[in-house]
Write an enzyme that holds these catalytic residues in place. Structure first.
Site, mmCIF file in Angstrom:
data_model
loop_
_atom_site.group_PDB
_atom_site.id
_atom_site.type_symbol
_atom_site.label_atom_id
_atom_site.label_comp_id
_atom_site.label_asym_id
_atom_site.label_seq_id
_atom_site.Cartn_x
_atom_site.Cartn_y
_atom_site.Cartn_z
ATOM 1 C CE LYS A 119 -1.524 -25.584 -46.023
ATOM 2 N NZ LYS A 119 -0.823 -26.405 -47.000
ATOM 3 C CE LYS A 207 8.638 -15.301 -60.794
ATOM 4 N NZ LYS A 207 8.072 -15.054 -59.517
ATOM 5 C CE LYS A 210 13.695 -21.440 -54.046
ATOM 6 N NZ LYS A 210 14.178 -20.069 -54.344
#
Ligand code: ADP
Ligand code: TRP
Length: 336
Positions: A119, A207, A210
């Site tokens: 992050k 892959k 979601k």
């Protein structure tokens, strides 16, 4: 094979409820997870709902995701009489321990955690002035809560994917800090058991995830499942051309759900030439058949949320009872 040692060891794993489960989750996490817990005498599986709180900040959604994960594992064969299944937030001792652990955890441990570092790097590369932009204390402390999840139950083994190994190492380091500060071997040091990564491809060949939106969800209605399978990417090789099962996305998926004999039969048809439409039809049928019982069970469970709540509450009561002696020892060690 089950070893003497494993019989007496405790295995624990947590699943973050962040959305519908898909075939990749089933083949990469659920099925191997079920096989693994069966090898241990003591096993715990919990739904890390308060870990998900760092991103899911909507009570109705969090509840829905939590019930979905519980129903998924139960429908796929988890036996709640053998494996304790519970919701993290039903065990308040985890959060009590998380605070205590945070007081012996050097801040530097958290600065080095992958998710936080990623992050910070993102903020830097986007040129943001605040390198901690978008970082909540929940995200920052995530590894401490995970250490509490693990350490509260005298866990020996934590089955995880590659991305979670660092978190288990942090849990070990925190346990050592605690033991050093409070005199003695109070907390057991856990070890990570890294799952061999088998990557299941999604509709577009990348892959299944979601985050790519290329997933085939578990427990779909038959028609919707068929439609999705028909969307799997294929090339324009004509039906009569011989095909190589070794570089076929459809074949890779088919072999996971069909019997060895059916898989061999399909390989022979590839060599002889078969149309992609027909392979997709076979794949659809294999997936549907593989999950027919589990799908019925899943729907039954989701239709009775009170029953799911009861199973989870019962699991939490057992988990709390199991944790109590250690929690009392910890309380005594820190406050006399
Ligand atoms: P997603 O990428 O869809 O968000 P998660 O990261 O929540 O999935 O994965 C949860 C678990 O499912 C992990 O243990 C991960 O290894 C497994 N998993 C997810 N996608 C796949 C895949 N395509 N192939 C194999 N395992 C997978
Ligand atoms: N962090 C894990 C994940 O994102 C979920 C998790 C939370 C967990 N607590 C745990 C896994 C304890 C193993 C043990 O997948």
């Amino acid at each position: 094979m089950q070893t003497e040692k494993q019989q007496n060891e405790t295995v624990l794993t947590g699943i973050k409820p962040t959305g519908d489960q898909h075939l990749g989750n089933y083949l990469g996490a659920i099925r191997p997870g079920l096989d693994l817990v069966a090898q241990f005498r003591h096993s715990l599986l919990f739904i890390a709902d308060f870990h998900a709180l760092t991103t899911v900040q909507n009570a109705a959604q969090l509840r829905e995701y939590t019930l979905q994960i519980a129903a998924t594992w139960l429908a796929c064969g988890l036996d709640p009489a053998r494996t304790i299944i519970y919701r993290q937030s039903d065990v308040p001792e985890i959060f009590e321990l998380a605070w205590i652990l945070s007081c012996v955890t050097p801040k530097g441990f958290m600065n080095r955690a992958h998710a936080y570092k990623a992050k910070v790097q993102e903020n830097q590369s986007e040129g943001r002035e605040d390198i901690d932009d978008g970082v909540s204390m929940g995200l920052y402390n995530y590894p401490v809560l995970m250490a509490a999840d693990i350490l509260l139950f005298n866990t020996d083994v934590v089955p995880v994917g590659e991305d979670q190994v660092q978190h288990v190492e942090i849990a070990r380091d925190i346990a050592q800090k605690f033991n050093r500060a409070f005199g003695g071997e109070i907390l057991r040091l856990p070890r990570a058991l890294v799952k061999t990564e088998k990557v299941i491809p999604g509709l577009d060949g990348r892959k299944m995830s979601k985050s790519y939106g290329n997933q085939i969800p578990l427990f779909m209605e038959s028609k919707a499942l068929r439609k999705l399978v028909m969307k799997i990417k294929t090339d324009s090789t004509p039906p009569e051309a011989p095909k190589n099962p070794k570089d076929s996305l459809l074949f890779d998926l088919y072999k996971e759900f069909a019997s060895a004999a059916d898989t061999e039969a399909l390989a022979a048809r590839y060599a002889a030439g078969i149309g992609w439409g027909e392979v997709k039809e076979l794949l659809f049928q294999a997936v549907e058949k593989h999950f027919s019982e589990a799908t019925a069970h899943y729907r039954e469970l989701m239709a009775k949320p009170a029953e799911l709540d009861r199973i989870l509450s019962e699991g939490a009561a057992r988990a709390r009872e199991l944790a109590l002696p250690l929690m009392n020892k910890i309380r005594k060690a820190v406050r006399g």
